[in-house]
Motif scaffolding. Structure first.
Motif, PDB file in Angstrom:
ATOM      1  N   ASP A 218       0.812  -1.224   0.000  1.00 50.76           N
ATOM      2  CA  ASP A 218       0.000   0.000   0.000  1.00 50.76           C
ATOM      3  C   ASP A 218       0.842   1.270   0.000  1.00 50.76           C
ATOM      4  O   ASP A 218       0.584   2.202  -0.763  1.00 50.76           O
ATOM      5  N   GLU A 219       1.850   1.314   0.868  1.00 48.27           N
ATOM      6  CA  GLU A 219       2.664   2.531   0.988  1.00 48.27           C
ATOM      7  C   GLU A 219       3.448   2.794  -0.290  1.00 48.27           C
ATOM      8  O   GLU A 219       3.573   3.940  -0.735  1.00 48.27           O
ATOM      9  N   ASP A 220       3.979   1.731  -0.902  1.00 47.84           N
ATOM     10  CA  ASP A 220       4.710   1.890  -2.157  1.00 47.84           C
ATOM     11  C   ASP A 220       3.789   2.359  -3.273  1.00 47.84           C
ATOM     12  O   ASP A 220       4.140   3.250  -4.061  1.00 47.84           O
ATOM     13  N   MET A 221       2.591   1.746  -3.355  1.00 47.90           N
ATOM     14  CA  MET A 221       1.676   2.107  -4.435  1.00 47.90           C
ATOM     15  C   MET A 221       1.188   3.548  -4.299  1.00 47.90           C
ATOM     16  O   MET A 221       0.976   4.242  -5.310  1.00 47.90           O
ATOM     17  N   ALA A 222       1.021   4.021  -3.063  1.00 44.39           N
ATOM     18  CA  ALA A 222       0.574   5.401  -2.845  1.00 44.39           C
ATOM     19  C   ALA A 222       1.558   6.401  -3.439  1.00 44.39           C
ATOM     20  O   ALA A 222       1.174   7.509  -3.840  1.00 44.39           O
ATOM     21  N   ILE A 223       2.828   6.008  -3.527  1.00 44.97           N
ATOM     22  CA  ILE A 223       3.854   6.855  -4.155  1.00 44.97           C
ATOM     23  C   ILE A 223       3.954   6.555  -5.642  1.00 44.97           C
ATOM     24  O   ILE A 223       3.993   7.455  -6.480  1.00 44.97           O
ATOM     25  N   PHE A 224       3.972   5.270  -5.968  1.00 44.60           N
ATOM     26  CA  PHE A 224       4.173   4.810  -7.348  1.00 44.60           C
ATOM     27  C   PHE A 224       3.128   5.374  -8.311  1.00 44.60           C
ATOM     28  O   PHE A 224       3.453   5.855  -9.407  1.00 44.60           O
ATOM     29  N   GLU A 225       1.844   5.344  -7.928  1.00 44.23           N
ATOM     30  CA  GLU A 225       0.785   5.701  -8.862  1.00 44.23           C
ATOM     31  C   GLU A 225       0.755   7.202  -9.191  1.00 44.23           C
ATOM     32  O   GLU A 225       0.047   7.606 -10.111  1.00 44.23           O
ATOM     33  N   TYR A 226       1.540   8.001  -8.463  1.00 44.92           N
ATOM     34  CA  TYR A 226       1.632   9.428  -8.776  1.00 44.92           C
ATOM     35  C   TYR A 226       2.991   9.803  -9.375  1.00 44.92           C
ATOM     36  O   TYR A 226       3.297  10.980  -9.534  1.00 44.92           O
ATOM     37  N   ASN A 227       3.788   8.796  -9.728  1.00 48.32           N
ATOM     38  CA  ASN A 227       5.105   9.055 -10.298  1.00 48.32           C
ATOM     39  C   ASN A 227       4.964   9.784 -11.635  1.00 48.32           C
ATOM     40  O   ASN A 227       4.318   9.290 -12.564  1.00 48.32           O
ATOM     41  N   GLU A 228       5.558  10.972 -11.721  1.00 49.33           N
ATOM     42  CA  GLU A 228       5.394  11.803 -12.914  1.00 49.33           C
ATOM     43  C   GLU A 228       5.982  11.142 -14.159  1.00 49.33           C
ATOM     44  O   GLU A 228       5.425  11.264 -15.251  1.00 49.33           O
ATOM     45  N   GLU A 229       7.104  10.467 -13.985  1.00 53.37           N
ATOM     46  CA  GLU A 229       7.721   9.801 -15.134  1.00 53.37           C
ATOM     47  C   GLU A 229       6.824   8.674 -15.655  1.00 53.37           C
ATOM     48  O   GLU A 229       6.658   8.506 -16.866  1.00 53.37           O
ATOM     49  N   LEU A 230       6.215   7.930 -14.754  1.00 53.78           N
ATOM     50  CA  LEU A 230       5.294   6.869 -15.146  1.00 53.78           C
ATOM     51  C   LEU A 230       4.076   7.435 -15.872  1.00 53.78           C
ATOM     52  O   LEU A 230       3.682   6.954 -16.948  1.00 53.78           O
ATOM     53  N   LEU A 231       3.472   8.483 -15.289  1.00 52.25           N
ATOM     54  CA  LEU A 231       2.242   9.044 -15.850  1.00 52.25           C
ATOM     55  C   LEU A 231       2.476   9.819 -17.140  1.00 52.25           C
ATOM     56  O   LEU A 231       1.521  10.167 -17.835  1.00 52.25           O
ATOM     57  N   LYS A 232       3.728  10.072 -17.471  1.00 49.47           N
ATOM     58  CA  LYS A 232       4.050  10.663 -18.765  1.00 49.47           C
ATOM     59  C   LYS A 232       3.776   9.672 -19.895  1.00 49.47           C
ATOM     60  O   LYS A 232       3.484  10.071 -21.026  1.00 49.47           O
ATOM     61  N   TYR A 233       3.831   8.379 -19.570  1.00 51.06           N
ATOM     62  CA  TYR A 233       3.682   7.344 -20.591  1.00 51.06           C
ATOM     63  C   TYR A 233       2.457   6.459 -20.394  1.00 51.06           C
ATOM     64  O   TYR A 233       2.043   5.764 -21.334  1.00 51.06           O
TER      65      TYR A 233
END
Length: 441
Positions: free
Chosen positions: A416-431
């Protein structure tokens, strides 16, 4: 938020249309089957339909399933031990259900918590009725006439490629083509199970930490951008082009490592295991219709290199090098009289590697890309979507083609704690786009 309610209409046992011959009653598994965990994996297919009388469709599925089980007779049996199936024709469980929502409502933004309504139940009552069934099927109708067909198959008997072979035969029988894809039970002869492996059966460590599942979709154009980003350096080193799966997986892994670092405040070495279909990588190649488990993972390592951030092209290059090394040096060893030694050696090497690396974060990936899952047509059209939901293990990545065939869907579980950070990662959401709507048209 959709309030979905489901109602079970019937639960019946489907047996093979013809009894299994006496000389086939005892089925010995392969060593890779023997080592596979005794868990049921699931896959759900969604269909639109204007057909009014769903009972006819249910009966068509039941009749064609019964015919299919005659060819895939171990599926209608029961596990006798870790390496043996009693092919006693006790059958598989078929559940018919209905839900109180339209398919388009559900697919507008898929809620993975609601998919439980569409899966064969694993509660004690249903499992008691199944009596150890190797396969459970649920056929669910939506109020609009749309449908979901869910399969829950014991991993002891089949990997994804084997599931596809089963589906190809079942859909052919459903169409009354009478030319099913006949399974090839070559595994037990290629790599027999062994009685001296009594305690080696793989187990799945059910995650005790709370974890979250998210779906991200990478369009063809965004994948092209990712390829362009690593292309020059990758080509320079590997003399080949990077694949869609490699660039998408490398980005996901990079962002997962970043999320873990942000949570803990320091970099932790990471291992990524990628499952490889051994069939076409053996000499000679094993038929795609080979039924059973023909999968083994190779490992890629990301260790601290005194940089603030991992370079994407380096991860892609490391992944390709590890893959090439595995295919060249290991893939063809999982057969014959020495096959069990290769497996023992690989397991020992892995154990030694992790013995002194307690802080290493491990991720596991499987790719369904290029498997013809969108060709699963029972007679009323191809599915508008398919999904497999992992509710047991964290730190997993499953990649699948989009319906168009040129994009990739990623189903990711993280604590949960990792996903709360991961899903807002700007580099990820760029793609990638987080859980976009699925069109029914």
């Amino acid at each position: 938020m959709i309030e979905m309610k489901s109602e079970i209409l019937s639960i019946i046992c489907i047996k093979p249309s013809s009894p299994t011959p006496s000389h086939l009653k005892i089925f010995r598994l392969s060593l890779l089957d023997q080592l596979s965990p005794t868990i049921h994996g699931n896959m759900t297919f969604f269909y639109t339909s204007n057909v009014k009388i769903l009972s006819n469709l249910s009966q068509t599925l039941q009749d064609s399933l019964s015919q299919t089980l005659t060819l895939f007779y171990p599926l209608a049996g029961r596990l006798q031990d870790a390496a043996t199936v009693d092919c006693n024709d006790e059958g598989v469980l078929f559940i018919e259900a209905q839900v109180n929502v339209q398919l388009s409502e559900f697919l507008s933004q898929p809620d993975f918590k609601l998919i439980d309504h569409l899966l064969p139940s694993t509660d004690s009552e249903t499992m008691g009725l199944s009596n150890g069934a190797m396969l459970l099927v649920q056929f669910t109708s939506f109020t609009c006439g749309g449908m979901a067909i869910s399969l829950s198959m014991n991993h002891k008997l089949a990997d994804l490629s084997a599931l596809v072979t089963f589906l190809q035969s079942w859909t052919n029988y459903s169409h009354s083509f009478h030319k099913p894809v006949v399974p090839d039970f070559i595994g037990p002869n290629l790599l027999p199970a062994r009685d001296d492996f009594p305690n080696m059966s793989a187990s799945v460590n059910i995650s005790t930490a709370k974890f979250t599942l998210r779906r991200f979709v990478f369009s063809a154009s965004k994948i092209a951008e990712l390829k362009d980003r690593v292309y020059e350096r990758f080509l320079q080193v590997m003399k080949r082009h990077p694949s869609r799966v490699e660039v998408v997986l490398a980005l996901i892994w990079k962002c997962a490592i970043a999320a873990n670092r942000s949570k803990s405040g320091s970099f932790k070495p990471s291992a990524l295991f990628q499952a490889v279909n051994l069939r076409k990588r053996m000499t000679p190649p094993v038929p795609e219709s080979a039924f059973g488990n023909f999968v083994w993972p190779f490992m890629v390592i990301a260790e601290e290199d005194n940089k603030d951030d991992l370079e994407l092209h380096e991860l892609v290059i490391d992944m390709r090098r590890a893959f090439n090394s595995f295919c060249r040096d290991m893939a063809d060893k999982f057969k014959g009289e020495e096959g069990h030694l290769a497996i023992l050696g690989a397991l020992k090497e892995r154990g030694e590697f992790f013995k002194n690396r307690k802080e290493m974060t491990v991720y596991k990936c499987t790719s369904w890309c290029k498997f013809p899952l969108y060709d699963t047509d029972f007679g009323w059209g191809k599915p508008v979507w398919h999904v497999s939901v992992n509710k047991m293990v964290s730190n997993t990545i499953a990649l699948a083609d989009t319906r168009s065939g040129d994009g990739i869907e990623a189903f990711i579980t993280l604590d949960d704690e990792d996903m709360a950070i991961f899903e807002y990662n700007e580099e990820l959401l760029k793609y990638a786009t987080l859980n976009p709507s699925i069109a029914c048209a």
